[in-house]
Design an enzyme around this catalytic site. Sequence first.
Site, short mmCIF file in Angstrom:
data_model
loop_
_atom_site.label_atom_id
_atom_site.label_comp_id
_atom_site.label_asym_id
_atom_site.label_seq_id
_atom_site.Cartn_x
_atom_site.Cartn_y
_atom_site.Cartn_z
N ASP A 50 71.52 18.05 10.56
CA ASP A 50 71.81 16.71 11.05
C ASP A 50 72.90 16.75 12.12
O ASP A 50 72.79 16.13 13.18
CB ASP A 50 72.23 15.83 9.87
CG ASP A 50 72.66 14.43 10.32
OD1 ASP A 50 71.84 13.71 10.90
OD2 ASP A 50 73.83 14.07 10.07
N GLU A 122 65.43 18.26 9.67
CA GLU A 122 66.87 18.52 9.81
C GLU A 122 67.25 19.83 9.14
O GLU A 122 68.05 20.61 9.67
CB GLU A 122 67.68 17.36 9.23
CG GLU A 122 67.57 16.10 10.06
CD GLU A 122 68.38 14.95 9.51
OE1 GLU A 122 68.73 14.05 10.28
OE2 GLU A 122 68.67 14.94 8.29
#
Length: 231
Positions: A50, A122
């Site tokens: 992320d 992610e």
Amino acid sequence: MKDLNDLEKTIGVHFTNADVLKEALTHRSYLNEHPEWALPHNERLEYLGDAVLELAVTEELFTRFPELPEGELTVYRAALVNYQRLAIVAGEIDLQQYLFMSRGEQADNSKAREVILANAIEALIGAIHLDGGYETVKNFIHRFVLVHLPEIIKTKSYRDAKSELQEIVQEQTKITPSYRVLGESGPAHRKVFQVGVFLGEEKLGEGSGASKQEAEVEAARSALEKMNNRQ
């Protein structure tokens, strides 16, 4: 379950440490059915990915659009890294076929599946960064995430639906729309929120998302679509 070598070919990345890739593809639910599985679930890699994704996208937008203010760059970035867009990226590389999940999760086709796929993207980004370094992961992000930027700009899907709805409603009624949580579903680690947007007691739209904020945006988008259809 497909051969992970095929995934490596699809994304153009070869992993030196295959276990890092397997960890990125391991959903929490898989460990419940396979306690013998030697690797942890992918949530730590998701956390790393992320941050790496946001940095790489921010860098590219900062460089590509020297004339744009911070606010506009932020909405472009949000349109590129939200869970719906990342779920689309996951579909483009057929990531679902490579995930280690429980049978129940594999059969679930709800919005929660989009969240799982976005989280896995992610985690994959985190794994590529760990195994191959920043330049390798940046190339991946350019090829599979930033490639969507022209479409986002052309369709104006970067626009903030909540702000747009508020402007329209306030101009017409002088009242600010409000948002209410209508319900929650799913386990604690992947809740899905159902939110309605209201003008007084009139419900203008409804949406769901992995967070209250995402659900509010979906509700605003739903309200805008209804308004456009009435015109």
